[in-house]
Design an enzyme around this catalytic site. Structure first.
Site, short mmCIF file in Angstrom:
data_model
loop_
_atom_site.label_atom_id
_atom_site.label_comp_id
_atom_site.label_asym_id
_atom_site.label_seq_id
_atom_site.Cartn_x
_atom_site.Cartn_y
_atom_site.Cartn_z
N ASP A 12 0.85 -1.20 0.00
CA ASP A 12 0.00 0.00 0.00
C ASP A 12 0.87 1.24 0.00
OD1 ASP A 12 -2.22 -1.62 0.11
OD2 ASP A 12 -2.78 -1.08 2.16
N ASN A 42 -4.68 -8.44 4.93
CA ASN A 42 -5.25 -7.76 6.11
C ASN A 42 -6.14 -8.71 6.90
OD1 ASN A 42 -4.04 -5.39 5.22
ND2 ASN A 42 -5.90 -4.62 4.22
N GLU A 136 -10.13 -9.99 -4.86
CA GLU A 136 -8.94 -9.30 -5.40
C GLU A 136 -7.94 -10.26 -6.04
OE1 GLU A 136 -8.18 -4.99 -3.25
OE2 GLU A 136 -7.21 -6.73 -2.35
N ASN A 179 -20.44 -5.04 3.30
CA ASN A 179 -20.99 -3.76 3.74
C ASN A 179 -22.26 -3.45 2.94
OD1 ASN A 179 -20.26 -2.53 1.27
ND2 ASN A 179 -18.28 -1.86 2.08
N GLY A 213 -22.16 0.96 8.35
CA GLY A 213 -21.51 2.25 8.65
C GLY A 213 -21.76 2.65 10.09
N ALA A 240 -8.81 -0.74 5.83
CA ALA A 240 -8.72 -2.06 6.49
C ALA A 240 -9.65 -2.21 7.68
CB ALA A 240 -7.29 -2.41 6.89
N ALA A 241 -10.53 -1.24 7.92
CA ALA A 241 -11.49 -1.42 9.02
C ALA A 241 -12.39 -2.62 8.73
CB ALA A 241 -12.34 -0.16 9.19
N GLY A 242 -12.86 -2.72 7.49
CA GLY A 242 -13.72 -3.85 7.12
C GLY A 242 -12.97 -5.17 7.20
N ASP A 243 -11.71 -5.16 6.80
CA ASP A 243 -10.90 -6.39 6.86
C ASP A 243 -10.69 -6.81 8.32
OD1 ASP A 243 -10.62 -6.25 4.09
OD2 ASP A 243 -8.80 -5.04 4.24
N SER A 282 -2.52 -1.16 11.26
CA SER A 282 -3.56 -0.62 12.16
C SER A 282 -4.37 -1.71 12.86
CB SER A 282 -4.52 0.26 11.36
OG SER A 282 -5.38 -0.54 10.55
#
Ligand code: RIB
Length: 296
Positions: A12, A42, A136, A179, A213, A240-243, A282
């Site tokens: 990244d 992630n 991906e 999501n 959300g 990467a919050a979702g990961d 993170s």
């Protein structure tokens, strides 16, 4: 129960920007950093930091040292990665002052996975183990079918959404983790409250975990509907919050925890992740999540 995550690994390249660049605009970044990412990596790192036993199937090029090191440091065996003659996948990520991101990915080695390699990785799974996939890498339709054929629990995070995804054999999926934008695209239903039912009507074998959300998340299967609110934090970088959510949710389930506890842990882990910069860097450790839960 073991977990195999077959997915992308990206370098990244993260640019701090005052706003996302506009057509025709040249924009000076306020900061730049390079770090490990990719939805697959992630999610594997989140699973490992959550304490789950996880192997990773994926490919990097000769320039993938940072990603191998990141997996190793998380306790994941990087020697199982395929070495590609292509460059490692990478992502260009803009992060604005509100912590929101805008991402461009280029597949590189992620787009050249070979069936023989994937098959050998799947041979290390037993019926009932979890196969976790995202969108991906190449060979996704084959992986979905092969996971189902082998009696694995197929968990799928349909991210990023692509037009061809609707033609993939998603009837093989046991757990959909997505999501509301992805949920709307797959179900054709725009009202978030109706998305879980619409997805379950279309994919009857799938348990659905939908993030909403600021409204938290909702889980639905044949016997229960469970909701969880967010833990409010100041967002630094939502990448990467979702990961993180996905990895923690599955790790807690794989460890036999009830859905409600899994959603709470995943929400806490995601809150910690958005309060820090970067993708893989993170993702919090299990102890940090447990401390956070104790104090909230
Ligand atoms: O989900 C976040 C990830 O998406 C980033 O790490 C980037 O590599 C892209 O795959």
């Amino acid at each position: 129960m073991k977990i195999l995550c077959a997915g992308s690994l990206n370098i990244d390249k993260v640019y701090q920007v005052p706003h996302f660049v506009q057509a025709g605009e040249t924009l000076a970044a306020a900061g730049f950093a390079q770090a490990a990412g990719g939805k697959g990596l992630n999610q594997t790192v989140a699973l490992a930091r959550a304490g789950a036993g996880v192997r990773h199937a994926g490919a990097v090029g000769a320039d993938g040292g940072l990603l191998r090191q990141t997996l190793r440091q998380a306790g994941v065996d990087d020697s199982l990665l395929a070495e590609s003659s292509l460059p490692t996948g990478h992502a260009i990520i803009q992060v604005d002052p509100k912590g929101q991101n805008s991402i461009i990915v280029t597949a590189g080695a992620n787009g050249a996975l070979e069936r023989d390699y994937l098959s050998a990785m799947l041979d290390g799974c037993e019926a009932g183990d979890i196969l976790l996939l995202q969108n991906e890498t190449n060979e996704l339709p084959w992986l979905l079918q092969e996971g189902r054929r082998r009696g694995l629990t197929v968990a799928f995070n349909p991210s990023p959404i692509t037009p061809e995804l609707l033609d993939y054999p998603l009837d093989c999926v046991d757990i959909l983790i997505l999501n509301e934008i992805e949920g709307a695209a797959l179900s054709g239903e725009n009202d978030p409250a109706r998305i879980p039912a619409a997805l379950r009507a279309r994919y009857p074998r799938a348990r659905v975990m939908l993030t909403l959300g600021g409204d938290g998340c909702v889980y639905e299967d044949d016997t229960q509907t469970v909701r969880q609110g967010i833990f409010p934090v100041t967002a630094v970088d939502t990448t990467a919050a979702g990961d993180t959510f996905c990895g923690y949710f599955l790790a807690w389930l794989a460890q036999g925890e009830p859905v409600a506890q899994a959603l709470r842990a995943a929400s806490a882990a995601a809150a910690l992740a958005v309060s820090r910069p970067g993708a893989a860097p993170s993702i919090p450790q299990r102890e940090e999540v447990l401390d956070f839960l104790c104090s909230h």
